[in-house]
Design a protein around this motif. Structure first.
Motif, PDB file in Angstrom:
ATOM      1  N   GLU A 117       3.057   0.687 -13.839  1.00 40.60           N
ATOM      2  CA  GLU A 117       2.427   0.461 -12.532  1.00 40.60           C
ATOM      3  C   GLU A 117       1.115  -0.298 -12.692  1.00 40.60           C
ATOM      4  O   GLU A 117       0.832  -1.239 -11.945  1.00 40.60           O
ATOM      5  CB  GLU A 117       2.195   1.794 -11.808  1.00 40.60           C
ATOM      6  N   ALA A 118       0.306   0.076 -13.660  1.00 42.26           N
ATOM      7  CA  ALA A 118      -0.991  -0.593 -13.878  1.00 42.26           C
ATOM      8  C   ALA A 118      -0.805  -2.067 -14.189  1.00 42.26           C
ATOM      9  O   ALA A 118      -1.604  -2.906 -13.752  1.00 42.26           O
ATOM     10  CB  ALA A 118      -1.755   0.096 -15.007  1.00 42.26           C
ATOM     11  N   GLY A 119       0.240  -2.397 -14.924  1.00 39.89           N
ATOM     12  CA  GLY A 119       0.496  -3.785 -15.281  1.00 39.89           C
ATOM     13  C   GLY A 119       0.914  -4.663 -14.119  1.00 39.89           C
ATOM     14  O   GLY A 119       0.947  -5.889 -14.241  1.00 39.89           O
ATOM     15  N   GLY A 120       1.211  -4.056 -12.979  1.00 40.19           N
ATOM     16  CA  GLY A 120       1.668  -4.808 -11.819  1.00 40.19           C
ATOM     17  C   GLY A 120       0.568  -5.191 -10.845  1.00 40.19           C
ATOM     18  O   GLY A 120       0.854  -5.695  -9.761  1.00 40.19           O
ATOM     19  N   TRP A 121      -0.695  -4.960 -11.205  1.00 37.74           N
ATOM     20  CA  TRP A 121      -1.799  -5.229 -10.295  1.00 37.74           C
ATOM     21  C   TRP A 121      -2.700  -6.321 -10.862  1.00 37.74           C
ATOM     22  O   TRP A 121      -2.936  -6.383 -12.066  1.00 37.74           O
ATOM     23  CB  TRP A 121      -2.611  -3.962 -10.054  1.00 37.74           C
ATOM     24  N   SER A 122      -3.218  -7.164  -9.975  1.00 35.68           N
ATOM     25  CA  SER A 122      -4.132  -8.249 -10.353  1.00 35.68           C
ATOM     26  C   SER A 122      -5.394  -8.153  -9.502  1.00 35.68           C
ATOM     27  O   SER A 122      -5.351  -7.687  -8.352  1.00 35.68           O
ATOM     28  CB  SER A 122      -3.481  -9.607 -10.107  1.00 35.68           C
ATOM     29  N   LEU A 123      -6.482  -8.653 -10.051  1.00 33.75           N
ATOM     30  CA  LEU A 123      -7.742  -8.638  -9.314  1.00 33.75           C
ATOM     31  C   LEU A 123      -7.698  -9.626  -8.164  1.00 33.75           C
ATOM     32  O   LEU A 123      -7.352 -10.794  -8.344  1.00 33.75           O
ATOM     33  CB  LEU A 123      -8.909  -8.988 -10.249  1.00 33.75           C
TER      34      LEU A 123
END
Length: 167
Positions: A117-123
């Motif tokens: 899940e963490a890897g699926g987010w961008s700033l």
């Protein structure tokens, strides 16, 4: 937050050992879901690139974990304000905080779902504290908005997530 005595670095052997001992002790608390070594390169993208099968709390052997590399990271200043790019986290990677919120805080740092899940987010945007503009988020902290790339492409800003950190 860990601070070394005057003239010494938090990355020096004695201070690093004390920090690791403290982190381990904190992890034993009855109501603690998880803790992580603040010097461990555990950003989801770094871990995915260099140690894809290592859980978030697991250590791995790679040059990004070398003391020289970690010392260099401490010398880099804050990122300031930015749109896009990679977040400059004050504490743990902000992608992990957002992932924990999305998963309702029901997963431990060892759970692979959290890393996925963490890897699926961008700033999307980051705003740091700035005294000259009377913007102070906690104790010299930063505000972060993250978004999934698919949602950004679709201009679904209503799906962005917010978090903030301070030292």
């Amino acid at each position: 937050m860990f601070v070394a005595p005057d003239g010494r670095k938090v990355t020096a052997a004695a201070e690093k050992a004390a920090i690791e001992e403290t982190v381990d002790a904190l992890g034993q608390g009855a109501q603690v879901a998880g803790v992580a070594d603040p010097a461990e390169p555990r950003h989801p993208q770094i871990r995915a690139a260099f140690a894809p099968d290592t859980p978030l709390r697991g250590r791995y052997d790679h040059p990004v974990c070398a003391q020289e590399f970690l010392d260099g990271l401490w010398k880099i200043g804050g990122a300031g304000h930015q749109v896009g790019g990679h977040p400059y986290s004050v504490q743990d990677p902000v992608e992990i905080e957002v992932a924990q919120a999305v998963l309702d805080g029901q997963v431990s740092l060892d759970d692979p779902r959290l890393s996925d899940e963490a890897g699926g987010w961008s700033l999307l945007a980051q705003f740091d504290s700035e005294a000259c503009a009377d913007m102070m988020w906690g104790d010299a902290g930063a505000l972060y908005w993250l978004i999934r790339p698919r949602d950004l492409a679709e201009r679904r800003f209503d799906r962005a997530m917010f978090t903030w950190q301070c030292s």
